[in-house]
Design an enzyme around this catalytic site. Structure first.
Site, PDB file in Angstrom:
ATOM      1  N   LYS A 112       0.825  -1.215   0.000  1.00 60.58           N
ATOM      2  CA  LYS A 112       0.000   0.000   0.000  1.00 60.58           C
ATOM      3  C   LYS A 112       0.856   1.261   0.000  1.00 60.58           C
ATOM      4  CE  LYS A 112      -4.178  -2.197   1.165  1.00 60.58           C
ATOM      5  NZ  LYS A 112      -3.863  -3.572   1.542  1.00 60.58           N
TER       6      LYS A 112
HETATM    7  C1  LIG Z   1      -4.576  -4.700   0.987  1.00 57.66           C
HETATM    8  C2  LIG Z   1      -3.813  -5.982   0.901  1.00 57.66           C
HETATM    9  C3  LIG Z   1      -4.159  -7.007  -0.019  1.00 57.66           C
HETATM   10  C4  LIG Z   1      -5.384  -6.903  -0.910  1.00 57.66           C
HETATM   11  O1  LIG Z   1      -5.234  -5.956  -1.922  1.00 57.66           O
HETATM   12  P1  LIG Z   1      -6.535  -5.398  -2.723  1.00 57.66           P
HETATM   13  O2  LIG Z   1      -6.018  -4.310  -3.574  1.00 57.66           O
HETATM   14  O3  LIG Z   1      -7.470  -4.906  -1.644  1.00 57.66           O
HETATM   15  O4  LIG Z   1      -7.103  -6.538  -3.479  1.00 57.66           O
HETATM   16  C5  LIG Z   1      -3.352  -8.131  -0.094  1.00 57.66           C
HETATM   17  N1  LIG Z   1      -2.267  -8.281   0.710  1.00 57.66           N
HETATM   18  C6  LIG Z   1      -1.911  -7.332   1.605  1.00 57.66           C
HETATM   19  C7  LIG Z   1      -0.729  -7.572   2.470  1.00 57.66           C
HETATM   20  C8  LIG Z   1      -2.656  -6.159   1.737  1.00 57.66           C
HETATM   21  O5  LIG Z   1      -2.294  -5.222   2.641  1.00 57.66           O
END
Ligand SMILES: *Cc1c(COP(=O)(O)O)cnc(C)c1O
Length: 466
Positions: A112
């Protein structure tokens, strides 16, 4: 570039407008009016660029009219300068076919950061032009909260209020939020679940008491700018593996469908992607939708991959809109049906369109642990449980032998030490850059699970819009 809502009943906006708006006023999600695309020759010309240069090349068409190329370049340098690896998103080979794309070298150890470091800079840049103030309200079950706080901490004209369910996020995740001491960061622990926190946030976006006085901003992946930033690393990985002359497949640990939708955008822009493998845990609504056409939400089952414990994947609406001929009125009706029934069926056009590019796999708790053990024993790599789900799905999906398969490594294993230790016997250590996390003082306000209490707290501490 103009942006349109998936529900066709909101004003068209430019890039600056969609970045600050988050959700469209008709409840839909913004998408570019048309997909920009690159020729094979143009993609070939991208090989050898630095991550920042590549990011500018890939994102320029999306920001046209709102940012100059040099402004975009400066923002990318600042965002990606904070990553602990010079390649920003390095690729690691596991065996002759499988690779990991490490997306966790940012400040808060999950993918993120790639988008939220940039989004913080974009907010500040656009707000400084109008001297306006943004009040970000978000809910988190873990990774989004810390990445968003790190992305905006200390920035002018922004306050962030991040709600987390008290006692339901891991200690590392909570400390990554509550030990940030900037004046514009407000952590709120609420009594209740993540869904309760999320419901309060959604209510705030449509509460005239709030929207009348404050400009409310979104940091989750309903915000288009987040997806745009994620398109870049699909190009980066594919170029390393021989694109455009060789096709590449990707396996993506999926919750809200944001990350894998960025892969779809990369394909639309001309990147030769053989297949996008959507990897889910036992909360498998997307796997069921893609394999049977039945999109129906059940109850969330907690797993060792909490960032994928989700029942309603907001960004799926973007895919359905694009595959269904971009008929906003039809999507609005389809989504209203889903909101009422918690269930709907994909149309034939949506199913056929999806099956041309997407595959999906559901990975249960045992298979997740097995994938962690396999990667440790066979490749010497310690994976976090989310990444392990991606790898398990990649190995199951049966992609043809000449095609490299890249699993997106979405979190650093030290974010989920208990699950990793149970599967591999190894307790991963936090990298040095977050080393004193357990010594720093925590600051947060505990509030009852009551909308008015949260709203009053925000009104007391936020700055009104100009
Ligand atoms: C947010 C997240 C996901 C999922 O990603 P999306 O874009 O919501 O599908 C997968 N793995 C981790 C570690 C995350 O923080």
């Amino acid at each position: 570039m103009r942006y349109i809502s998936t529900r066709a009943d909101a004003p068209q906006l430019d890039f600056e407008g969609v970045t600050l708006a988050g959700l469209a006023s008709d409840g839909g999600l913004y998408l570019p009016e048309e997909w920009p695309s690159f020729s094979g020759f143009e993609i070939q010309q991208m090989s050898g660029l630095t991550y920042v240069e590549l990011a500018v090349r890939v994102m320029t068409p999306f920001v046209e009219g709102s940012l100059s190329e040099s402004e975009l370049h400066d923002l990318c340098e600042k965002a990606y300068g904070r990553f602990a690896h010079r390649a920003v998103t390095p690729l690691v080979q596991l065996d002759h076919q499988h690779h990991l794309l490490e997306l966790f070298h940012g400040p808060t150890l999950a993918f993120k950061d790639v988008a939220l470091q940039l989004l913080g800079g974009l907010f500040e840049h656009f707000l400084s032009k109008t001297d306006d103030h943004l009040t970000i309200v978000g809910a988190t079950s873990g990774d989004t909260g810390s990445a968003a706080i790190d992305g905006v901490a200390g920035r002018e004209r922004i306050d962030i209020f991040m709600l987390h369910p008290e006692g339901r996020v891991s200690e590392v995740q909570r400390r990554q939020m509550t030990t940030v001491h900037a004046d514009n960061v407000h952590n709120i622990a609420i009594k209740g679940s993540f869904d309760d926190a999320q419901a309060m946030v959604k209510r705030m976006f449509v509460d005239p008491d709030m929207t009348g006085d404050y400009r409310i901003g979104a940091v989750n992946s309903i915000n288009w700018a987040r997806l745009m930033a994620q398109v870049v690393y699909y190009f980066a990985a594919a170029l390393q593996l021989g694109a455009p002359s060789r096709k590449v497949a990707f396996s993506v640990p999926t919750g809200n469908f944001g990350d894998v939708f960025a892969g779809y955008v990369a394909a639309k822009m001309g990147l030769p992607i053989e297949r996008l493998i959507v990897a889910t845990n036992v909360n498998d609504i997307i796997h069921r939708a893609l394999s049977t056409g039945d999109y129906s939400a059940g109850d969330v089952t907690p797993t060792q991959s909490p960032s994928m414990d989700i029942q309603v994947s907001s960004n799926f609406e973007r895919l359905l809109f694009d595959l269904g001929g971009r008929d906003g009125a039809a999507i609005a009706a389809q989504m209203r049906g889903f909101e009422a029934e918690r269930s709907m069926h994909l149309t034939n056009a949506q199913r056929e369109g999806a099956s041309a590019l997407f595959a999906s796999e559901r990975v249960d708790e045992d298979a997740t642990a097995e994938a962690m053990a396999w990667a440790k024993a066979e490749c010497g790599e310690v994976l976090d449980p989310h990444t392990a789900i991606g790898l398990a799905a990649a190995r199951k999906a049966g992609v043809g032998p000449g095609i490299p398969v890249v699993t997106l490594a979405t979190a650093h294993p030290a974010k989920f030490p208990d699950a990793v230790e149970a599967a591999t016997g190894i307790r991963p250590e936090l990298p040095e850059r977050v080393g004193d996390l357990f010594e720093r003082e925590e600051r947060y306000t505990a509030l009852p699970g009551d909308y008015e209490a949260v709203r009053d707290f925000i009104r007391e501490h936020a700055t009104r819009s100009a």
